[in-house]
Write a protein that holds these residues in place. Structure first.
Motif, PDB file in Angstrom:
ATOM      1  N   ARG A  89       0.834  -1.195   0.000  1.00 14.61           N
ATOM      2  CA  ARG A  89       0.000   0.000   0.000  1.00 14.61           C
ATOM      3  C   ARG A  89       0.875   1.253   0.000  1.00 14.61           C
ATOM      4  O   ARG A  89       1.842   1.337   0.756  1.00 14.61           O
ATOM      5  CB  ARG A  89      -0.901   0.037   1.236  1.00 14.61           C
ATOM      6  N   TRP A  90       0.516   2.175  -0.863  1.00 14.87           N
ATOM      7  CA  TRP A  90       1.164   3.474  -0.929  1.00 14.87           C
ATOM      8  C   TRP A  90       0.085   4.530  -0.798  1.00 14.87           C
ATOM      9  O   TRP A  90      -1.081   4.289  -1.099  1.00 14.87           O
ATOM     10  CB  TRP A  90       1.880   3.676  -2.263  1.00 14.87           C
ATOM     11  N   THR A  91       0.477   5.719  -0.379  1.00 16.83           N
ATOM     12  CA  THR A  91      -0.461   6.837  -0.366  1.00 16.83           C
ATOM     13  C   THR A  91       0.014   7.892  -1.361  1.00 16.83           C
ATOM     14  O   THR A  91       1.221   8.114  -1.519  1.00 16.83           O
ATOM     15  CB  THR A  91      -0.605   7.470   1.037  1.00 16.83           C
ATOM     16  N   LEU A  92      -0.948   8.495  -2.018  1.00 21.53           N
ATOM     17  CA  LEU A  92      -0.678   9.524  -3.017  1.00 21.53           C
ATOM     18  C   LEU A  92      -1.459  10.770  -2.637  1.00 21.53           C
ATOM     19  O   LEU A  92      -2.646  10.672  -2.289  1.00 21.53           O
ATOM     20  CB  LEU A  92      -1.132   9.041  -4.404  1.00 21.53           C
ATOM     21  N   GLU A  93      -0.803  11.900  -2.685  1.00 24.00           N
ATOM     22  CA  GLU A  93      -1.472  13.186  -2.481  1.00 24.00           C
ATOM     23  C   GLU A  93      -1.103  14.101  -3.632  1.00 24.00           C
ATOM     24  O   GLU A  93       0.041  14.106  -4.087  1.00 24.00           O
ATOM     25  CB  GLU A  93      -1.078  13.806  -1.138  1.00 24.00           C
ATOM     26  N   LEU A  94      -2.088  14.843  -4.104  1.00 23.94           N
ATOM     27  CA  LEU A  94      -1.906  15.741  -5.240  1.00 23.94           C
ATOM     28  C   LEU A  94      -2.612  17.052  -4.927  1.00 23.94           C
ATOM     29  O   LEU A  94      -3.718  17.047  -4.387  1.00 23.94           O
ATOM     30  CB  LEU A  94      -2.510  15.097  -6.486  1.00 23.94           C
ATOM     31  N   LEU A  95      -1.985  18.161  -5.294  1.00 25.89           N
ATOM     32  CA  LEU A  95      -2.593  19.480  -5.126  1.00 25.89           C
ATOM     33  C   LEU A  95      -2.086  20.375  -6.244  1.00 25.89           C
ATOM     34  O   LEU A  95      -0.885  20.426  -6.514  1.00 25.89           O
ATOM     35  CB  LEU A  95      -2.228  20.091  -3.766  1.00 25.89           C
ATOM     36  N   GLY A  96      -3.020  21.060  -6.896  1.00 27.24           N
ATOM     37  CA  GLY A  96      -2.616  21.979  -7.945  1.00 27.24           C
ATOM     38  C   GLY A  96      -3.811  22.688  -8.546  1.00 27.24           C
ATOM     39  O   GLY A  96      -4.953  22.439  -8.164  1.00 27.24           O
ATOM     40  N   ALA A  97      -3.531  23.564  -9.478  1.00 25.60           N
ATOM     41  CA  ALA A  97      -4.594  24.308 -10.153  1.00 25.60           C
ATOM     42  C   ALA A  97      -5.541  23.320 -10.839  1.00 25.60           C
ATOM     43  O   ALA A  97      -5.095  22.378 -11.506  1.00 25.60           O
ATOM     44  CB  ALA A  97      -4.001  25.273 -11.168  1.00 25.60           C
ATOM     45  N   ASP A  98      -6.821  23.539 -10.665  1.00 28.25           N
ATOM     46  CA  ASP A  98      -7.814  22.647 -11.247  1.00 28.25           C
ATOM     47  C   ASP A  98      -7.853  22.808 -12.754  1.00 28.25           C
ATOM     48  O   ASP A  98      -7.785  23.923 -13.280  1.00 28.25           O
ATOM     49  CB  ASP A  98      -9.198  22.953 -10.653  1.00 28.25           C
ATOM     50  N   ARG A  99      -7.921  21.688 -13.430  1.00 23.81           N
ATOM     51  CA  ARG A  99      -8.108  21.676 -14.883  1.00 23.81           C
ATOM     52  C   ARG A  99      -8.572  20.286 -15.278  1.00 23.81           C
ATOM     53  O   ARG A  99      -8.306  19.306 -14.573  1.00 23.81           O
ATOM     54  CB  ARG A  99      -6.835  22.063 -15.618  1.00 23.81           C
ATOM     55  N   PRO A 100      -9.261  20.164 -16.402  1.00 20.45           N
ATOM     56  CA  PRO A 100      -9.727  18.851 -16.843  1.00 20.45           C
ATOM     57  C   PRO A 100      -8.552  17.909 -17.135  1.00 20.45           C
ATOM     58  O   PRO A 100      -7.503  18.337 -17.621  1.00 20.45           O
ATOM     59  CB  PRO A 100     -10.493  19.146 -18.139  1.00 20.45           C
ATOM     60  N   GLY A 101      -8.736  16.640 -16.818  1.00 16.45           N
ATOM     61  CA  GLY A 101      -7.777  15.620 -17.200  1.00 16.45           C
ATOM     62  C   GLY A 101      -6.796  15.169 -16.139  1.00 16.45           C
ATOM     63  O   GLY A 101      -6.025  14.243 -16.381  1.00 16.45           O
ATOM     64  N   ILE A 102      -6.798  15.779 -14.984  1.00 13.77           N
ATOM     65  CA  ILE A 102      -5.814  15.404 -13.961  1.00 13.77           C
ATOM     66  C   ILE A 102      -6.001  13.943 -13.553  1.00 13.77           C
ATOM     67  O   ILE A 102      -5.049  13.156 -13.553  1.00 13.77           O
ATOM     68  CB  ILE A 102      -5.899  16.339 -12.732  1.00 13.77           C
ATOM     69  N   VAL A 103      -7.214  13.557 -13.209  1.00 19.65           N
ATOM     70  CA  VAL A 103      -7.464  12.176 -12.777  1.00 19.65           C
ATOM     71  C   VAL A 103      -7.154  11.200 -13.912  1.00 19.65           C
ATOM     72  O   VAL A 103      -6.557  10.145 -13.691  1.00 19.65           O
ATOM     73  CB  VAL A 103      -8.901  12.001 -12.245  1.00 19.65           C
ATOM     74  N   ALA A 104      -7.516  11.555 -15.126  1.00 19.04           N
ATOM     75  CA  ALA A 104      -7.252  10.672 -16.265  1.00 19.04           C
ATOM     76  C   ALA A 104      -5.758  10.449 -16.467  1.00 19.04           C
ATOM     77  O   ALA A 104      -5.317   9.314 -16.696  1.00 19.04           O
ATOM     78  CB  ALA A 104      -7.881  11.250 -17.538  1.00 19.04           C
ATOM     79  N   GLU A 105      -4.976  11.503 -16.387  1.00 21.87           N
ATOM     80  CA  GLU A 105      -3.526  11.379 -16.581  1.00 21.87           C
ATOM     81  C   GLU A 105      -2.886  10.511 -15.495  1.00 21.87           C
ATOM     82  O   GLU A 105      -2.094   9.611 -15.792  1.00 21.87           O
ATOM     83  CB  GLU A 105      -2.870  12.768 -16.568  1.00 21.87           C
ATOM     84  N   ILE A 106      -3.219  10.797 -14.251  1.00 20.25           N
ATOM     85  CA  ILE A 106      -2.605  10.074 -13.133  1.00 20.25           C
ATOM     86  C   ILE A 106      -3.050   8.615 -13.125  1.00 20.25           C
ATOM     87  O   ILE A 106      -2.232   7.702 -12.977  1.00 20.25           O
ATOM     88  CB  ILE A 106      -2.942  10.762 -11.791  1.00 20.25           C
ATOM     89  N   SER A 107      -4.345   8.374 -13.288  1.00 19.63           N
ATOM     90  CA  SER A 107      -4.838   6.991 -13.236  1.00 19.63           C
ATOM     91  C   SER A 107      -4.291   6.159 -14.393  1.00 19.63           C
ATOM     92  O   SER A 107      -4.000   4.977 -14.237  1.00 19.63           O
ATOM     93  CB  SER A 107      -6.368   6.956 -13.199  1.00 19.63           C
TER      94      SER A 107
END
Length: 177
Positions: A89-107
């Protein structure tokens, strides 16, 4: 004993969880695990229940009948016991300016490395003093045995630079299941 994963959604109002838990209790089922939230004026949730085999059909009928009070419940039999195997198990945290596609890119990057997302929580909030909105994500990841956290971290950091977000991958808290 039968195990089911339920999803539910309805217009948010007082009493929805009570409406859902009533039939579960009445049929001798056990409410094991759930995640529920108010999102966009709707109340939505997912839960895992166990019910005696003899009561399963009656419970499912009563849950389907909750449509009449504005709560739509779907269910899927989940006979397999949750088995994470030897994942870490790993934990991931992300914070940044909102824009479309962030979840798609990371996943997509995680999937390419055979890393699964077990839990994902996201939010969009006002960016203090900068204007605009911030996108925040927290995830619990499951990586295969022997997965190289440094390789995944390097890949995510490259994507973070492109997306202009901060990403933190904590593999130090990983534990074999």
């Amino acid at each position: 004993m039968a195990t089911f994963t339920l999803t539910c959604i309805g217009d948010d109002r007082a009493g929805l969880v009570s409406d859902l838990s009533g039939p579960i209790r009445a049929h001798g089922a056990s409410w094991n695990r759930s995640q529920m939230a108010r999102l966009g004026g709707k109340f939505a949730g997912i839960l895992l229940i166990d019910v005696p085999d003899a009561a399963a059909d009656a419970l499912l009928a009563d849950l389907a009948a909750l449509d009449s009070v504005g709560l739509h419940v779907t269910f899927e039999r989940t006979d397999a016991v949750e088995d994470a195997g030897a994942t870490v198990r790993w934990t991931l945290e992300l914070l940044g300016a909102d824009r479309p596609g962030i979840v798609a890119e990371i996943s997509s990057a995680l999937a390419a490395q055979q890393v699964s997302i077990e839990e994902l929580e996201t939010d969009v909030r006002e960016a203090p003093m900068a204007g605009g909105h911030l996108f925040e994500a927290k995830a619990v990841l499951a990586a295969p045995p022997g997965a190289a956290a440094d390789t995944v971290r390097t890949l995510l950091e490259a994507i973070a630079d492109e997306l202009m977000v901060d990403i933190s991958l904590d593999a130090g808290a990983s534990a074999a299941s």
